[in-house]
Design a protein around this motif. Structure first.
Motif, PDB file in Angstrom:
ATOM      1  N   VAL A  32      26.608  18.157 100.547  1.00  0.00           N
ATOM      2  CA  VAL A  32      26.096  18.878  99.377  1.00  0.00           C
ATOM      3  C   VAL A  32      27.257  19.171  98.430  1.00  0.00           C
ATOM      4  O   VAL A  32      28.421  19.200  98.840  1.00  0.00           O
ATOM      5  N   PRO A  33      26.957  19.397  97.154  1.00  0.00           N
ATOM      6  CA  PRO A  33      28.034  19.715  96.217  1.00  0.00           C
ATOM      7  C   PRO A  33      28.776  20.997  96.629  1.00  0.00           C
ATOM      8  O   PRO A  33      28.174  21.934  97.145  1.00  0.00           O
ATOM      9  N   ASP A  34      30.065  21.004  96.391  1.00  0.00           N
ATOM     10  CA  ASP A  34      30.890  22.172  96.687  1.00  0.00           C
ATOM     11  C   ASP A  34      30.791  23.134  95.510  1.00  0.00           C
ATOM     12  O   ASP A  34      31.364  22.891  94.445  1.00  0.00           O
ATOM     13  N   THR A  35      30.051  24.209  95.700  1.00  0.00           N
ATOM     14  CA  THR A  35      29.827  25.166  94.613  1.00  0.00           C
ATOM     15  C   THR A  35      31.087  25.943  94.254  1.00  0.00           C
ATOM     16  O   THR A  35      31.131  26.614  93.233  1.00  0.00           O
ATOM     17  N   ARG A  36      32.128  25.848  95.085  1.00  0.00           N
ATOM     18  CA  ARG A  36      33.388  26.547  94.812  1.00  0.00           C
ATOM     19  C   ARG A  36      34.329  25.714  93.962  1.00  0.00           C
ATOM     20  O   ARG A  36      35.353  26.201  93.501  1.00  0.00           O
ATOM     21  N   ARG A  37      33.992  24.468  93.763  1.00  0.00           N
ATOM     22  CA  ARG A  37      34.877  23.550  93.037  1.00  0.00           C
ATOM     23  C   ARG A  37      34.970  23.942  91.561  1.00  0.00           C
ATOM     24  O   ARG A  37      33.961  24.280  90.940  1.00  0.00           O
ATOM     25  N   PRO A  38      36.174  23.892  90.997  1.00  0.00           N
ATOM     26  CA  PRO A  38      36.305  24.199  89.570  1.00  0.00           C
ATOM     27  C   PRO A  38      35.426  23.258  88.736  1.00  0.00           C
ATOM     28  O   PRO A  38      35.347  22.067  89.013  1.00  0.00           O
ATOM     29  N   GLY A  39      34.745  23.813  87.774  1.00  0.00           N
ATOM     30  CA  GLY A  39      33.904  23.007  86.893  1.00  0.00           C
ATOM     31  C   GLY A  39      32.473  22.852  87.379  1.00  0.00           C
ATOM     32  O   GLY A  39      31.647  22.274  86.672  1.00  0.00           O
ATOM     33  N   PHE A  40      32.166  23.347  88.586  1.00  0.00           N
ATOM     34  CA  PHE A  40      30.813  23.178  89.122  1.00  0.00           C
ATOM     35  C   PHE A  40      29.769  23.833  88.219  1.00  0.00           C
ATOM     36  O   PHE A  40      28.771  23.222  87.868  1.00  0.00           O
ATOM     37  N   ALA A  41      30.002  25.084  87.852  1.00  0.00           N
ATOM     38  CA  ALA A  41      29.030  25.812  87.021  1.00  0.00           C
ATOM     39  C   ALA A  41      28.862  25.134  85.660  1.00  0.00           C
ATOM     40  O   ALA A  41      27.739  25.017  85.152  1.00  0.00           O
ATOM     41  N   GLN A  42      29.959  24.662  85.098  1.00  0.00           N
ATOM     42  CA  GLN A  42      29.878  23.984  83.799  1.00  0.00           C
ATOM     43  C   GLN A  42      29.063  22.694  83.901  1.00  0.00           C
ATOM     44  O   GLN A  42      28.277  22.377  83.006  1.00  0.00           O
ATOM     45  N   GLU A  43      29.245  21.968  84.989  1.00  0.00           N
ATOM     46  CA  GLU A  43      28.479  20.723  85.158  1.00  0.00           C
ATOM     47  C   GLU A  43      26.999  21.029  85.370  1.00  0.00           C
ATOM     48  O   GLU A  43      26.131  20.307  84.862  1.00  0.00           O
ATOM     49  N   CYS A  44      26.689  22.089  86.084  1.00  0.00           N
ATOM     50  CA  CYS A  44      25.282  22.495  86.247  1.00  0.00           C
ATOM     51  C   CYS A  44      24.667  22.809  84.890  1.00  0.00           C
ATOM     52  O   CYS A  44      23.539  22.395  84.596  1.00  0.00           O
ATOM     53  N   ARG A  45      25.403  23.547  84.076  1.00  0.00           N
ATOM     54  CA  ARG A  45      24.901  23.896  82.746  1.00  0.00           C
ATOM     55  C   ARG A  45      24.701  22.645  81.898  1.00  0.00           C
ATOM     56  O   ARG A  45      23.683  22.501  81.231  1.00  0.00           O
ATOM     57  N   ARG A  46      25.676  21.721  81.950  1.00  0.00           N
ATOM     58  CA  ARG A  46      25.565  20.485  81.174  1.00  0.00           C
ATOM     59  C   ARG A  46      24.312  19.704  81.564  1.00  0.00           C
ATOM     60  O   ARG A  46      23.530  19.283  80.713  1.00  0.00           O
TER      61      ARG A  46
END
Length: 78
Positions: A32-46
């Motif tokens: 599964v995607p690593d939700t702690r990875r930098p940029g994860f939240a930004q990619e979800c938003r994109r």
């Protein structure tokens, strides 16, 4: 009194796995995607914005969703 030595962890794990297999189960590994990875939240938003834009451009989507929800309401009546 005799000292009872517990079975090594590897034996206990293997026994548990064997019991699960005997019950008809099999192990599956899921990545599964690593939700702690930098940029994860930004990619979800994109990705969310891309989906929202596609939904907004689909003129039939709202009618389809309304019909689907209406159909679900009728199932509750049964």
């Amino acid at each position: 009194m005799e000292d009872l030595v517990p079975a090594p962890v590897s034996e206990r794990v293997q026994k548990r796995r064997d019991a699960l297999r005997a019950a008809g189960l099999r192990p599956v590994q899921i990545w599964v995607p690593d939700t702690r990875r930098p940029g994860f939240a930004q990619e979800c938003r994109r990705q969310s914005l891309v989906v929202a834009a596609a939904d907004a451009a689909d003129r039939d989507l709202e009618a389809f969703m309304d019909a689907a929800f209406a159909d679900m309401d009728h199932e509750d009546d049964a």
